[in-house]
Design a protein around this motif. Structure first.
Motif, mmCIF file in Angstrom:
data_model
loop_
_atom_site.group_PDB
_atom_site.id
_atom_site.type_symbol
_atom_site.label_atom_id
_atom_site.label_comp_id
_atom_site.label_asym_id
_atom_site.label_seq_id
_atom_site.Cartn_x
_atom_site.Cartn_y
_atom_site.Cartn_z
ATOM 1 N N VAL A 86 -8.768 22.001 -11.961
ATOM 2 C CA VAL A 86 -7.921 20.697 -11.982
ATOM 3 C C VAL A 86 -6.971 20.882 -10.859
ATOM 4 N N PRO A 87 -6.330 21.794 -10.611
ATOM 5 C CA PRO A 87 -5.197 21.770 -9.750
ATOM 6 C C PRO A 87 -5.895 21.696 -8.198
ATOM 7 N N ILE A 88 -7.042 22.481 -8.255
ATOM 8 C CA ILE A 88 -7.673 22.365 -7.010
ATOM 9 C C ILE A 88 -8.273 21.179 -6.616
ATOM 10 N N ALA A 89 -8.809 20.133 -7.558
ATOM 11 C CA ALA A 89 -9.155 18.710 -7.230
ATOM 12 C C ALA A 89 -8.066 17.835 -7.011
ATOM 13 N N PHE A 90 -6.954 18.138 -7.801
ATOM 14 C CA PHE A 90 -5.836 17.172 -7.579
ATOM 15 C C PHE A 90 -4.954 17.676 -6.115
ATOM 16 N N SER A 91 -5.074 18.781 -5.670
ATOM 17 C CA SER A 91 -4.565 19.281 -4.555
ATOM 18 C C SER A 91 -5.458 18.542 -3.284
ATOM 19 N N ILE A 92 -6.659 18.494 -3.457
ATOM 20 C CA ILE A 92 -7.764 17.919 -2.343
ATOM 21 C C ILE A 92 -7.306 16.321 -2.467
ATOM 22 N N TRP A 93 -7.058 15.789 -3.697
ATOM 23 C CA TRP A 93 -6.747 14.508 -3.706
ATOM 24 C C TRP A 93 -5.455 14.057 -3.276
ATOM 25 N N PHE A 94 -4.355 14.866 -3.527
ATOM 26 C CA PHE A 94 -3.078 14.856 -2.738
ATOM 27 C C PHE A 94 -3.245 14.748 -1.342
ATOM 28 N N VAL A 95 -3.610 15.631 -0.747
ATOM 29 C CA VAL A 95 -3.839 15.637 0.737
ATOM 30 C C VAL A 95 -4.599 14.290 1.222
ATOM 31 N N ARG A 96 -5.468 13.725 0.671
ATOM 32 C CA ARG A 96 -5.788 12.376 0.972
ATOM 33 C C ARG A 96 -5.105 11.306 0.712
ATOM 34 N N LEU A 97 -4.276 11.377 -0.412
ATOM 35 C CA LEU A 97 -3.181 10.303 -0.518
ATOM 36 C C LEU A 97 -2.036 10.399 0.491
ATOM 37 N N SER A 98 -1.835 11.704 1.043
ATOM 38 C CA SER A 98 -0.809 11.811 1.873
ATOM 39 C C SER A 98 -1.304 11.076 3.253
ATOM 40 N N LEU A 99 -2.469 11.554 3.766
ATOM 41 C CA LEU A 99 -3.131 10.944 4.926
ATOM 42 C C LEU A 99 -3.210 9.163 4.884
ATOM 43 N N GLN A 100 -3.480 8.685 3.522
ATOM 44 C CA GLN A 100 -3.541 7.483 3.289
ATOM 45 C C GLN A 100 -2.057 6.749 3.613
ATOM 46 N N LEU A 101 -1.293 7.573 3.062
ATOM 47 C CA LEU A 101 0.353 7.189 3.266
ATOM 48 C C LEU A 101 0.835 7.138 4.568
ATOM 49 N N GLU A 117 0.892 -0.974 -0.022
ATOM 50 C CA GLU A 117 -0.001 0.023 0.000
ATOM 51 C C GLU A 117 0.825 1.338 -0.110
ATOM 52 N N ILE A 118 1.920 1.163 0.878
ATOM 53 C CA ILE A 118 2.682 2.455 0.923
ATOM 54 C C ILE A 118 3.602 2.662 -0.751
ATOM 55 N N PHE A 119 3.781 1.424 -1.330
ATOM 56 C CA PHE A 119 4.500 1.754 -2.781
ATOM 57 C C PHE A 119 3.458 2.403 -3.623
ATOM 58 N N GLY A 120 2.273 1.630 -3.715
ATOM 59 C CA GLY A 120 1.160 2.286 -4.616
ATOM 60 C C GLY A 120 0.646 3.683 -4.138
ATOM 61 N N THR A 121 0.844 3.949 -2.963
ATOM 62 C CA THR A 121 0.355 5.409 -2.576
ATOM 63 C C THR A 121 1.359 6.167 -3.101
ATOM 64 N N LEU A 122 2.570 5.931 -2.847
ATOM 65 C CA LEU A 122 3.898 7.085 -3.252
ATOM 66 C C LEU A 122 3.814 7.190 -4.697
ATOM 67 N N VAL A 123 3.572 5.972 -5.199
ATOM 68 C CA VAL A 123 3.317 6.192 -6.962
ATOM 69 C C VAL A 123 2.082 7.119 -7.184
ATOM 70 N N ALA A 124 1.060 7.065 -6.669
ATOM 71 C CA ALA A 124 0.110 7.969 -6.857
ATOM 72 C C ALA A 124 0.335 9.415 -6.395
ATOM 73 N N LEU A 125 0.757 9.373 -5.410
ATOM 74 C CA LEU A 125 1.344 10.698 -4.968
ATOM 75 C C LEU A 125 2.162 11.723 -5.916
ATOM 76 N N THR A 126 3.200 10.983 -6.391
ATOM 77 C CA THR A 126 4.049 11.353 -7.471
ATOM 78 C C THR A 126 3.218 11.803 -8.788
ATOM 79 N N ILE A 127 2.246 10.841 -9.217
ATOM 80 C CA ILE A 127 1.688 11.227 -10.368
ATOM 81 C C ILE A 127 0.788 12.459 -10.364
ATOM 82 N N ILE A 128 -0.055 12.399 -8.848
ATOM 83 C CA ILE A 128 -0.964 13.390 -8.705
ATOM 84 C C ILE A 128 -0.112 14.833 -8.495
#
Length: 208
Positions: free
Chosen positions: A147-162, A101-112
């Motif tokens: 677009v950047p607003i939505a991705f920023s919200i998503w980035f924070v969620r992924l950070s919490l998930q990480l 899960e850490i690996f997958g979330t790190l990949v997603a964080l990088t992309i987002i």
């Protein structure tokens, strides 16, 4: 949908504080979808009955796509409603599971993160140049700003998930908080009931 435990520390408090932001973004996306449906009905009626199509209809559809496509992403991430490849993850447990899960979330964080950065640059360029749509000449920058607003919200969620995944990697015995976990059909149905009834805060932890 993350575990609601009032003793889950800083991560739990941040998770609960961020949920209304994701809910609001998803609500805006839902209203955009409903608005587009109403717009489509109006277009059909005006064209069929009055032979007068709605001016700038195609442009409005194009401008609404960003809100519908991206604003609900963080909400879906939190609930685990996004598509996941669980053929391998489903066979893991303990630290092996959370390492994956850490690996997958790190990949997603990088992309987002990259998409949010360049999305903001596209917005700035559009705003500076006064970019407009081809037909009705509506300004394009509000749509590009989403677009950047939505991705920023998503980035924070992924950070919490990480953070939650790292926490469980270090100590798998802890209760899951702000992470995606797999559930059986009965648990998934129960969570969907809680979500529809609007009492997510009382629902048990975990997302599929």
């Amino acid at each position: 949908m993350a575990h609601i435990d009032r003793n889950d520390g800083t991560l739990g408090r941040l998770h609960r504080a961020w949920m209304p932001v994701e809910d609001l973004a998803n609500l805006v996306a839902a209203f955009a979808i409903m608005g587009l449906m109403c717009l489509g009905v109006a277009q059909i009626v005006l064209r069929s009955v009055f032979n007068s199509p709605l001016p700038g209809y195609i442009d409005l559809v194009e401008l609404s796509m960003a809100s519908m496509a991206f604003l609900g992403a963080a909400y879906c991430q939190r609930l685990g409603s996004h598509i996941r490849m669980e053929l391998l993850i489903g066979k893991l447990s303990g630290r092996g599971l959370w390492a994956a899960e850490i690996f997958g979330t790190l990949v997603a964080l990088t992309i987002i993160g990259v998409l949010a950065w360049y999305g903001f640059e596209h917005f700035l360029r559009s705003y500076t140049l006064g970019d407009t749509t081809m037909d009705a000449e509506y300004p394009v920058w509000p749509s590009k700003l989403l677009v950047p607003i939505a991705f920023s919200i998503w980035f924070v969620r992924l950070s919490l998930q990480l953070w939650g995944s790292v926490r469980l990697f270090l100590d798998p015995s802890k209760a899951p908080v702000a992470v995606v976990t797999m559930k059986d059909v009965a648990e998934q149905a129960q969570d969907e009931i809680h979500e529809v009834m609007g009492d997510e805060a009382d629902a048990p932890e975990a997302t599929r």
